[in-house]
Design an enzyme around this catalytic site. Structure first.
Site, short mmCIF file in Angstrom:
data_model
loop_
_atom_site.label_atom_id
_atom_site.label_comp_id
_atom_site.label_asym_id
_atom_site.label_seq_id
_atom_site.Cartn_x
_atom_site.Cartn_y
_atom_site.Cartn_z
N LYS A 174 -56.59 -76.53 -53.34
CA LYS A 174 -56.77 -76.82 -51.59
C LYS A 174 -56.53 -75.58 -51.03
O LYS A 174 -56.31 -74.34 -51.52
CB LYS A 174 -55.84 -77.87 -51.06
CG LYS A 174 -54.04 -77.42 -51.53
CD LYS A 174 -53.25 -78.16 -50.91
CE LYS A 174 -51.74 -77.78 -50.84
NZ LYS A 174 -50.84 -78.49 -50.47
N ARG A 196 -43.30 -86.49 -45.03
CA ARG A 196 -44.44 -85.94 -44.57
C ARG A 196 -45.43 -87.16 -44.70
O ARG A 196 -45.85 -87.71 -43.55
CB ARG A 196 -44.90 -84.80 -45.31
CG ARG A 196 -46.32 -84.30 -44.82
CD ARG A 196 -46.62 -82.71 -45.41
NE ARG A 196 -46.77 -83.02 -47.06
CZ ARG A 196 -46.79 -81.87 -47.64
NH1 ARG A 196 -46.97 -80.81 -47.20
NH2 ARG A 196 -47.08 -81.93 -48.99
N TYR A 209 -54.55 -51.66 -27.91
CA TYR A 209 -54.49 -52.13 -26.45
C TYR A 209 -52.96 -52.42 -25.86
O TYR A 209 -51.90 -52.18 -26.71
CB TYR A 209 -54.89 -54.05 -26.86
CG TYR A 209 -56.34 -54.15 -26.94
CD1 TYR A 209 -57.02 -53.98 -26.16
CD2 TYR A 209 -56.34 -54.55 -28.49
CE1 TYR A 209 -58.39 -54.09 -26.30
CE2 TYR A 209 -58.02 -54.76 -28.47
CZ TYR A 209 -58.91 -54.37 -27.45
OH TYR A 209 -60.19 -54.85 -27.77
N MET A 257 -58.89 -57.51 -33.19
CA MET A 257 -59.51 -58.35 -33.99
C MET A 257 -60.22 -58.09 -35.02
O MET A 257 -60.03 -58.87 -35.91
CB MET A 257 -60.82 -59.04 -32.73
CG MET A 257 -61.38 -60.34 -33.60
SD MET A 257 -62.86 -60.69 -32.38
CE MET A 257 -61.88 -61.46 -31.22
#
Length: 816
Positions: free
Chosen positions: A484, A582, A710, A759
């Site tokens: 998965k 769950r 940044y 990014m």
């Protein structure tokens, strides 16, 4: 040498049931998945702690093999047209047959052992000696108790030199290999730390390895390994002191090469090799010593050593243009490595169309190898073959007679000149060429263009980890592999194809869409879908997927769907909640569930399972036991109403070895398959599967006190050299690694992240790292920075790091 089934039975002094005593035997096989010439193959049904090949005889027989070596007492009643040879130990029979074959030849045989460098030395000796010899050698790293006999079986009357390597991992193994190889010249590369766990100390390991040379006239090794031995007994050592046979008087490392000065008797050899690392230097010295001992002229040695080529023992599987996959095996070319490459090509079941691009065979002295290659391609049902080279121009008919679509080009340059991307679409492509043909230029045309951040996935490591866990399974326990979340970031289709090839029992995915992709990729194993909703029912049925039913609502909805579509006996899996809270039926739900199961002909319950909440934590063992007790009680109630057997499974990666009593009928292997021990118990020798790499885009000098990235939150405290690397949070490099929290690995050093992670780019401080330049490789995680460490820096778990690597990052699949 020509062998028949009857000959081999006599050689092995074995009883036999022979339907065709005169059947010709040319090939020995031990792997039911790798059969090229069934009519002339002899299958040895080997038995190991993990697997009994007798279970695959039906499959092998159906593929056309009719000659078998099996254990005494094996029932042959179902195979009326086959030859069977009965022995007490099939591995010993394989080894004895190979030893008898080896004894037929009197030409020199070089035997190589050591902790490291065996395959490199073997391949370099092949490069150095092939101009003057017709050499047979071990394919790649075939140096085990099985690999050595398969290698030696290749010896033929056309050869005049053999080179074989021998690897061991514990005392008592080398004696069998020595009887098979029977070397006349020996090489001990070194004694290092590899396989230390199998020996009480280095002295024991050395003595075991030396057994390979007990009948050698000569063997060569490092002074530091052999100094304590009697050097008068055919032992030739190399080192810096004057008492050595080969005196290394100079090692001068240059920028891209190393000068070596070696004195042997009256010969002074000055040579250059195109390598500067210590391992390559030692391997090159071993090779030079062999050439000197064989009496090759020093000028020839110097010229050939200068042209030594690096050995890349990995097949690269990369995503190509127009939905192709490309297997790059263009580093060397011989018949044995071609066979390995073709087998790897056939594993790529996501594409039915298979194409092989192949160069001339440098070692071929006549048409025979070209005929053999054509037969190999035909035997594997290759649809298209593109040949490149002047020699293939003469032997095109061999290919045209056997392959549906063929093309020929006189050179790589000619292929590139006529290349059209439209000619390659939805297929698996193997490039197999000698290095001189420069097939890397063809790879560049065929591979999908992406940025320089890549994740290398080591398929051998996945197989190793799989076998580590398999070795801990109780007899008869099946294995479900979790693929998965894009196989934990490693690539679902590629990993699933590998697992299918290695015969896992089940696969599991999170969502139906993931299962569909696997079916499109040619995966035919049963696949359990763990997160099911009503919208996915149609998809599940269409693709023969098996849903997990975890609540009364989902159960009733699926039964209603089956009724509406007139379907019966559909395989499902019942999920129980024993404490994870769950998904799953709780014990209090059973009074409502059990009547629905009783006599229900719409479904067949394949398994009942649950999920352990904390199996990796010794402090929670009491809770784990509570879960298992509740699980067993619920399963007993379900079994009583169903009236038939189903599989039970609750163990995840950690529980497989921490709580073996909970393996039941099947286990689910997840993160451990990908090299992460969630228990941190270090009881398993897991290997790193995924390595995330990028490159330096730019270097700049920034003065003390200036700011980086940044928000100006990264500030230099000194004049600094800053590298901008090609990875950012969009690739999966977490923003939590910014401001010095995380590091990357460059040139043997860790470099801290400075400032905010952007990014697509990140800045790191490389002020203290020497000789750094733009374009240099950067490891994000892998061998030197484990993914567990990156997770720790991010205050998370390795699962999140691995599954968070964006699919825009190219995956490159490597197989040794």
């Amino acid at each position: 040498m020509i062998y028949t089934a009857e000959n081999i039975a006599e050689i092995l002094c074995a009883k036999a049931t022979l339907q065709n005593a005169n059947a010709i035997i040319e090939h020995l096989i031990t792997d039911s998945r790798r059969i090229s010439f069934p009519a002339t193959s002899l299958f040895f049904a080997l038995q190991t702690a993990r697997r009994d090949a007798h279970n695959f005889i039906q499959e092998v027989y159906e593929r056309g093999v009719s000659n078998f070596v099996v254990r005494t007492g094996f029932d042959t009643g179902a195979f009326t047209n086959a030859n069977f040879i009965f022995v007490d130990d099939t591995l010993k029979a394989l080894q004895n047959l190979a030893a008898r074959h080896r004894a037929q030849f009197n030409y020199p045989v070089i035997g190589i052992t050591g902790s490291n460098g065996k395959t490199i030395v073997k391949e370099w000796l092949y490069q150095l000696l092939s101009p003057g010899y017709n050499i047979v050698r071990s394919p790649r790293s075939y140096n085990s108790q099985v690999g050595v006999p398969l290698s030696v079986w290749q010896m033929g009357e056309e050869n005049n030199l053999a080179i074989f390597e021998a690897g061991i991992s514990m005392p008592g193994e080398m004696a069998a290999l020595e009887k098979i190889i029977q070397p006349t010249i020996g090489i001990l590369t070194n004694i290092g730390d590899a396989h230390n766990e199998g020996f009480k100390d280095r002295a024991e390991k050395l003595q075991e390895k030396l057994k390979l040379f007990k009948n050698c006239k000569t063997f060569i090794g490092r002074e530091q390994d052999l100094a304590a031995l009697d050097i008068s007994n055919g032992i030739l050592t190399w080192g810096s002191s004057n008492k050595n046979t080969f005196i290394i008087s100079g090692v001068d490392k240059r920028k891209e090469s190393t000068q070596l000065n070696i004195t042997y008797k009256e010969t002074v050899l000055n040579l250059f090799i195109p390598f500067t690392d210590n391992a390559s230097i030692e391997n090159a010295i071993s090779c030079a010593c062999v050439l000197l001992q064989l009496g090759i002229d020093k000028n020839i040695i110097a010229e050939r050593m200068r042209q030594l080529q690096p050995i890349d023992m990995r097949l690269q599987l990369i995503h190509g243009i127009n939905n192709c996959v490309v297997i790059n095996d263009s580093y060397s070319f011989d018949i044995n490595s071609l066979s390995i490459g073709l087998d790897f090509l056939l594993q790529q079941q996501q594409h039915a169309q298979k194409t092989v691009i192949i160069s001339d065979i440098p070692s071929a002295q006549n048409s025979e190898p070209y005929e053999e290659v054509a037969a190999m391609l035909q035997a594997r049902n290759i649809e298209r073959v593109i040949t490149i080279g002047e020699q293939w121009n003469h032997y095109q008919q061999y290919i045209k007679d056997k392959i549906a679509v063929t093309q020929h080009y006189q050179s790589t340059a000619s292929f590139i000149e006529h290349f059209s991307a439209n000619h390659f679409r939805n297929e698996a492509i193997l490039l197999k060429g000698a290095r001189v043909f420069g097939f890397e230029k063809i790879v560049a045309l065929l591979e999908k263009k992406v940025h320089q951040t890549v994740m290398e996935v080591n398929l051998n490591a996945i197989v190793h980890n799989l076998n580590e866990y398999r070795s801990r399974l109780n007899k008869g326990v099946k294995l479900m592999a979790m693929v998965k979340a894009f196989a934990y970031g490693s690539g679902s289709a590629e990993v699933a194809s590998l697992l299918q090839f290695h015969k896992v029992d089940y696969l599991a995915v999170a969502y139906a869409d993931e299962g569909v992709e696997l079916r499109k990729a040619g995966i035919h194993l049963p696949i359990m879908v763990m997160n099911v909703d009503e919208a996915a029912f149609e998809t599940i049925i269409e693709n023969n997927l098996e849903p997990e039913l975890f609540s009364l609502n989902i159960f009733n909805a699926f039964i209603s769907f089956l009724q509406k579509n007139g379907l019966q006996q559909y395989p499902v899996h019942i999920k129980l909640d024993t404490g994870m809270h769950r998904l799953g039926f709780e014990q209090k739900d059973l009074p409502a569930l059990l009547p629905l199961l009783k006599g229900n002909h719409y479904i067949v319950v394949q398994s009942v399972f649950s999920h352990l909440a904390a199996s990796e934590d010794p402090n929670e063992d009491t809770f784990t036991t509570q879960q298992s007790t509740l699980f067993e009680a619920c399963c007993a109630q379900i079994r009583e109403v169903l009236g038939y057997h189903f599989t039970m499974h609750i163990s995840n990666s950690a529980a497989i070895f921490r709580r073996p009593e909970l393996q039941y009928n099947m286990v689910r292997l997840g993160i451990g398959l990908y090299g992460v021990d969630s228990s941190n118990a270090q009881q398993l020798a897991l290997q790193t599967v995924a390595t995330l790499k990028t490159t330096i885009a730019q270097l700049r000098t920034v003065v003390a006190g200036d700011t980086i990235s940044y928000n100006r939150r990264g500030k230099t405290t000194r004049d600094s050299l800053i590298a901008t690397i090609r990875i950012g949070y969009a690739d999966g490099f977490s923003r939590r690694l910014g401001y010095g929290n995380g590091k990357v690995f460059i040139h043997g050093h860790e470099a801290p992240v400075i400032g905010t992670v952007a990014m697509d780019m990140t800045m790191v401080d490389v002020t203290s790292i020497p000789n750094i330049k733009e374009g240099d490789e950067v490891e994000i995680f892998g061998k030197y920075i484990p993914v567990q460490q990156v997770a720790k820096w991010c205050d998370t778990i390795p699962y999140e790091i691995l599954t968070g690597i964006n699919q825009r990052v190219k995956r490159i699949y490597l197989e040794e």
